[in-house]
Motif scaffolding. Structure first.
Motif, PDB file in Angstrom:
ATOM      1  N   ALA A  66     -86.297  51.367 -20.461  1.00  0.00           N
ATOM      2  CA  ALA A  66     -87.302  51.990 -21.095  1.00  0.00           C
ATOM      3  C   ALA A  66     -86.633  53.083 -21.987  1.00  0.00           C
ATOM      4  CB  ALA A  66     -88.373  52.710 -20.153  1.00  0.00           C
ATOM      5  N   ALA A  67     -85.371  52.930 -22.105  1.00  0.00           N
ATOM      6  CA  ALA A  67     -84.882  54.166 -23.146  1.00  0.00           C
ATOM      7  C   ALA A  67     -85.339  54.092 -24.463  1.00  0.00           C
ATOM      8  CB  ALA A  67     -83.157  53.733 -23.122  1.00  0.00           C
ATOM      9  N   PRO A  68     -85.650  53.001 -25.227  1.00  0.00           N
ATOM     10  CA  PRO A  68     -86.101  53.051 -26.636  1.00  0.00           C
ATOM     11  C   PRO A  68     -87.490  53.409 -26.512  1.00  0.00           C
ATOM     12  CG  PRO A  68     -85.044  50.909 -26.254  1.00  0.00           C
ATOM     13  CD  PRO A  68     -85.049  51.583 -24.811  1.00  0.00           C
TER      14      PRO A  68
ATOM     15  N   VAL B  33     -90.338  62.388 -16.951  1.00  0.00           N
ATOM     16  CA  VAL B  33     -90.771  62.101 -18.424  1.00  0.00           C
ATOM     17  C   VAL B  33     -90.688  63.389 -19.389  1.00  0.00           C
ATOM     18  CG1 VAL B  33     -92.361  61.184 -20.176  1.00  0.00           C
ATOM     19  CG2 VAL B  33     -91.917  59.767 -18.035  1.00  0.00           C
ATOM     20  N   LEU B  34     -91.386  64.437 -18.797  1.00  0.00           N
ATOM     21  CA  LEU B  34     -91.488  65.661 -19.549  1.00  0.00           C
ATOM     22  C   LEU B  34     -90.310  66.410 -19.882  1.00  0.00           C
ATOM     23  CD1 LEU B  34     -95.041  66.788 -18.056  1.00  0.00           C
ATOM     24  CD2 LEU B  34     -94.422  65.953 -20.324  1.00  0.00           C
ATOM     25  N   ARG B  35     -89.259  66.124 -19.102  1.00  0.00           N
ATOM     26  CA  ARG B  35     -87.992  66.928 -19.285  1.00  0.00           C
ATOM     27  C   ARG B  35     -87.449  66.716 -20.799  1.00  0.00           C
ATOM     28  NH1 ARG B  35     -84.168  64.886 -14.245  1.00  0.00           N
ATOM     29  NH2 ARG B  35     -85.646  65.389 -12.378  1.00  0.00           N
ATOM     30  N   ASP B  36     -87.800  65.873 -21.521  1.00  0.00           N
ATOM     31  CA  ASP B  36     -87.598  65.958 -22.835  1.00  0.00           C
ATOM     32  C   ASP B  36     -88.278  66.763 -23.748  1.00  0.00           C
ATOM     33  OD1 ASP B  36     -85.775  63.949 -22.948  1.00  0.00           O
ATOM     34  OD2 ASP B  36     -87.310  62.211 -23.011  1.00  0.00           O
ATOM     35  N   PHE B  37     -89.158  67.566 -23.271  1.00  0.00           N
ATOM     36  CA  PHE B  37     -90.262  68.706 -24.044  1.00  0.00           C
ATOM     37  C   PHE B  37     -90.005  69.971 -23.429  1.00  0.00           C
ATOM     38  CE2 PHE B  37     -92.252  64.625 -24.197  1.00  0.00           C
ATOM     39  CZ  PHE B  37     -92.720  64.566 -25.429  1.00  0.00           C
ATOM     40  N   GLY B  38     -89.473  70.053 -22.535  1.00  0.00           N
ATOM     41  CA  GLY B  38     -89.075  71.513 -21.947  1.00  0.00           C
ATOM     42  C   GLY B  38     -88.765  71.527 -20.345  1.00  0.00           C
ATOM     43  N   GLU B  39     -89.037  72.744 -19.793  1.00  0.00           N
ATOM     44  CA  GLU B  39     -89.210  72.952 -18.374  1.00  0.00           C
ATOM     45  C   GLU B  39     -90.400  73.335 -17.911  1.00  0.00           C
ATOM     46  OE1 GLU B  39     -86.998  75.929 -15.213  1.00  0.00           O
ATOM     47  OE2 GLU B  39     -86.615  76.113 -17.419  1.00  0.00           O
TER      48      GLU B  39
ATOM     49  N   VAL C 118     -99.048  69.216 -35.997  1.00  0.00           N
ATOM     50  CA  VAL C 118    -100.622  69.798 -35.812  1.00  0.00           C
ATOM     51  C   VAL C 118    -100.781  70.504 -34.568  1.00  0.00           C
ATOM     52  CG1 VAL C 118    -101.568  67.644 -36.913  1.00  0.00           C
ATOM     53  CG2 VAL C 118    -101.027  67.647 -34.517  1.00  0.00           C
ATOM     54  N   GLY C 119     -99.407  70.534 -34.019  1.00  0.00           N
ATOM     55  CA  GLY C 119     -99.707  71.764 -32.830  1.00  0.00           C
ATOM     56  C   GLY C 119    -100.039  70.951 -31.456  1.00  0.00           C
ATOM     57  N   PHE C 120    -100.208  69.614 -31.422  1.00  0.00           N
ATOM     58  CA  PHE C 120    -100.584  68.911 -30.073  1.00  0.00           C
ATOM     59  C   PHE C 120    -100.295  67.564 -30.326  1.00  0.00           C
ATOM     60  CE2 PHE C 120    -104.471  68.351 -32.578  1.00  0.00           C
ATOM     61  CZ  PHE C 120    -104.830  66.977 -31.991  1.00  0.00           C
ATOM     62  N   ALA C 121    -100.070  66.890 -29.060  1.00  0.00           N
ATOM     63  CA  ALA C 121     -99.761  65.444 -28.961  1.00  0.00           C
ATOM     64  C   ALA C 121    -100.455  64.851 -27.912  1.00  0.00           C
ATOM     65  CB  ALA C 121     -98.030  65.265 -28.726  1.00  0.00           C
ATOM     66  N   HIS C 122    -101.092  63.845 -28.225  1.00  0.00           N
ATOM     67  CA  HIS C 122    -102.029  63.006 -27.502  1.00  0.00           C
ATOM     68  C   HIS C 122    -101.329  61.464 -26.975  1.00  0.00           C
ATOM     69  CE1 HIS C 122    -105.810  60.523 -26.994  1.00  0.00           C
ATOM     70  NE2 HIS C 122    -105.873  61.183 -25.834  1.00  0.00           N
ATOM     71  N   MET C 123    -101.357  61.180 -25.686  1.00  0.00           N
ATOM     72  CA  MET C 123    -100.626  60.094 -25.422  1.00  0.00           C
ATOM     73  C   MET C 123    -101.537  59.162 -24.374  1.00  0.00           C
ATOM     74  SD  MET C 123     -96.893  61.534 -24.802  1.00  0.00           S
ATOM     75  CE  MET C 123     -96.269  62.815 -25.899  1.00  0.00           C
ATOM     76  N   PRO C 124    -102.578  58.439 -24.875  1.00  0.00           N
ATOM     77  CA  PRO C 124    -103.396  57.862 -24.101  1.00  0.00           C
ATOM     78  C   PRO C 124    -102.680  56.641 -23.290  1.00  0.00           C
ATOM     79  CG  PRO C 124    -104.172  57.762 -26.306  1.00  0.00           C
ATOM     80  CD  PRO C 124    -102.728  58.352 -26.451  1.00  0.00           C
TER      81      PRO C 124
ATOM     82  N   ARG D 211     -90.464  60.801 -27.402  1.00  0.00           N
ATOM     83  CA  ARG D 211     -89.961  61.850 -27.480  1.00  0.00           C
ATOM     84  C   ARG D 211     -89.857  62.326 -29.024  1.00  0.00           C
ATOM     85  NH1 ARG D 211     -86.067  64.383 -29.754  1.00  0.00           N
ATOM     86  NH2 ARG D 211     -85.136  62.652 -30.823  1.00  0.00           N
ATOM     87  N   SER D 212     -89.744  61.358 -30.014  1.00  0.00           N
ATOM     88  CA  SER D 212     -89.763  61.607 -31.321  1.00  0.00           C
ATOM     89  C   SER D 212     -91.333  61.818 -31.697  1.00  0.00           C
ATOM     90  CB  SER D 212     -89.206  60.643 -32.342  1.00  0.00           C
ATOM     91  OG  SER D 212     -89.426  60.712 -33.482  1.00  0.00           O
ATOM     92  N   PHE D 213     -92.139  60.986 -31.173  1.00  0.00           N
ATOM     93  CA  PHE D 213     -93.625  61.359 -31.405  1.00  0.00           C
ATOM     94  C   PHE D 213     -94.297  62.486 -31.181  1.00  0.00           C
ATOM     95  CE2 PHE D 213     -97.882  61.271 -29.382  1.00  0.00           C
ATOM     96  CZ  PHE D 213     -98.539  61.482 -30.765  1.00  0.00           C
ATOM     97  N   GLY D 214     -93.826  63.109 -30.018  1.00  0.00           N
ATOM     98  CA  GLY D 214     -94.316  64.313 -29.522  1.00  0.00           C
ATOM     99  C   GLY D 214     -93.678  65.563 -30.164  1.00  0.00           C
ATOM    100  N   SER D 215     -92.353  65.412 -30.710  1.00  0.00           N
ATOM    101  CA  SER D 215     -91.903  66.480 -31.508  1.00  0.00           C
ATOM    102  C   SER D 215     -92.425  66.670 -32.755  1.00  0.00           C
ATOM    103  CB  SER D 215     -90.232  66.022 -31.366  1.00  0.00           C
ATOM    104  OG  SER D 215     -89.693  67.168 -32.125  1.00  0.00           O
ATOM    105  N   GLN D 216     -92.805  65.449 -33.479  1.00  0.00           N
ATOM    106  CA  GLN D 216     -93.289  65.570 -34.715  1.00  0.00           C
ATOM    107  C   GLN D 216     -94.747  65.943 -34.635  1.00  0.00           C
ATOM    108  OE1 GLN D 216     -92.312  62.452 -37.593  1.00  0.00           O
ATOM    109  NE2 GLN D 216     -90.828  61.776 -36.303  1.00  0.00           N
ATOM    110  N   SER D 217     -95.305  65.455 -33.777  1.00  0.00           N
ATOM    111  CA  SER D 217     -96.897  65.896 -33.495  1.00  0.00           C
ATOM    112  C   SER D 217     -97.050  67.327 -33.444  1.00  0.00           C
ATOM    113  CB  SER D 217     -97.443  64.795 -32.484  1.00  0.00           C
ATOM    114  OG  SER D 217     -97.760  63.674 -32.729  1.00  0.00           O
ATOM    115  N   LEU D 218     -96.264  67.714 -32.363  1.00  0.00           N
ATOM    116  CA  LEU D 218     -96.268  69.220 -32.174  1.00  0.00           C
ATOM    117  C   LEU D 218     -96.023  70.399 -33.209  1.00  0.00           C
ATOM    118  CD1 LEU D 218     -94.699  69.114 -28.419  1.00  0.00           C
ATOM    119  CD2 LEU D 218     -97.070  69.814 -29.127  1.00  0.00           C
TER     120      LEU D 218
END
Length: 286
Positions: free
Chosen positions: A47-49, A90-96, A65-71, A55-62
């Motif tokens: 699942a690395a790709p 999974v969330l380790r890519d976004f912080g602690e 627009v300040g939020f990221a939605h992952m249905p 990770r890229s989607f979340g970073s760009q969305s945050l």
């Protein structure tokens, strides 16, 4: 568009209705299964790709627009402990993930307090870098929409209509959070400009209005008016975007950029009741 070229936009409800690509990326069932095989094992292999795409989607969305939605990010039928463990990886890519209370809880169930299921939960910012909401069961009888408002858009409107009020909101305010997790008293502007040109916010309507009762500085007539104007703008129908989280959906909100609230809902007792989990995160240098 790369992360380094992603720019912040101010948005209203209609903007997000027409630009879902800016803030939402759904996983197919096969992708979800692939992601969770690696997440349960706490190592990235097949699942690395997909991990990099999230990770890229979340970073760009945050940033944009300040939020990221992952249905459909998690299987809501899976065991809750298993879901939390894998999602935390999974969330380790976004912080602690950081504690939300004195007991050190990292994940909490959002429950009714003071009957707030039947009433509106007003716009506010949590006291963390990133707010994470995981829906395992929406309110079966309707309502419970997450309401989101762009600090940049709100600041632009107030600055155009009431520059005197904006100047007041950009002054320091006292938020007395005594008894809650983290810093007990926060002194901050409600709306402010960052060095990089982004617009920030910090607002908790209860703690700012009641701080004088706990020894904080009294609010002036000018400040009371500024709070009323801010609330009036936030509740204009064209300002807030309302998002219904379905079972398995994840929402990550950047607290310094987006104010959030919740519409009323009608719940049922027992296993069918609304169940949304919350985590707080420190983004660090991300």
């Amino acid at each position: 568009m790369s992360e380094n070229t992603t720019t912040e936009i101010g948005w209203g409800s209609t903007t997000l209705d027409t630009r879902r690509d800016l803030w939402s990326m759904a996983l197919g069932d096969d992708e979800r299964a692939l992601l969770w095989r690696d997440a349960r094992a706490e190592r990235w292999e097949d699942a690395a790709p997909l991990r990099e795409r999230l990770r890229s989607f979340g970073s760009q969305s945050l940033q944009a627009v300040g939020f990221a939605h992952m249905p459909n990010l998690v299987d809501p039928a899976a065991g809750e402990d298993e879901v939390i463990a894998a999602l935390s990886f999974v969330l380790r890519d976004f912080g602690e993930i950081i504690p939300q209370n004195a007991e050190g809880a990292l994940w909490r169930v959002l429950r009714d307090q003071d009957g707030d299921g039947n009433t509106e939960l007003g716009f506010h910012c949590d006291t963390c870098d990133l707010l994470v909401l995981l829906c395992l069961q929406p309110a079966v009888r309707g309502g419970g929409y997450t309401k989101l408002a762009s600090a940049r858009h709100v600041r632009s409107i107030i600055g155009r209509e009431r520059p005197d009020v904006l100047a007041t909101l950009e002054e320091d305010w006292t938020f007395d959070r005594t008894g809650r997790a983290g810093q007990q008293v926060i002194v901050s502007p409600i709306l402010y400009s960052e060095e990089d040109g982004t617009v920030g916010c910090y607002y908790q309507t209860r703690t700012v209005r009641t701080s004088p009762e706990r020894g904080g500085p009294p609010l002036t007539a000018r400040q009371w008016e500024a709070l009323d104007v801010l609330d009036e703008v936030l509740y204009r129908p064209e300002i807030a975007f309302q998002l219904r989280l379905e079972a398995g959906d994840l929402l990550v909100i950047r607290n310094s950029r987006v104010l959030h609230g919740r519409s009323p809902y009608v719940d049922v007792p027992g296993p069918g009741s609304r169940r949304v989990l919350r985590a707080w995160m420190s983004a660090g240098a991300r």
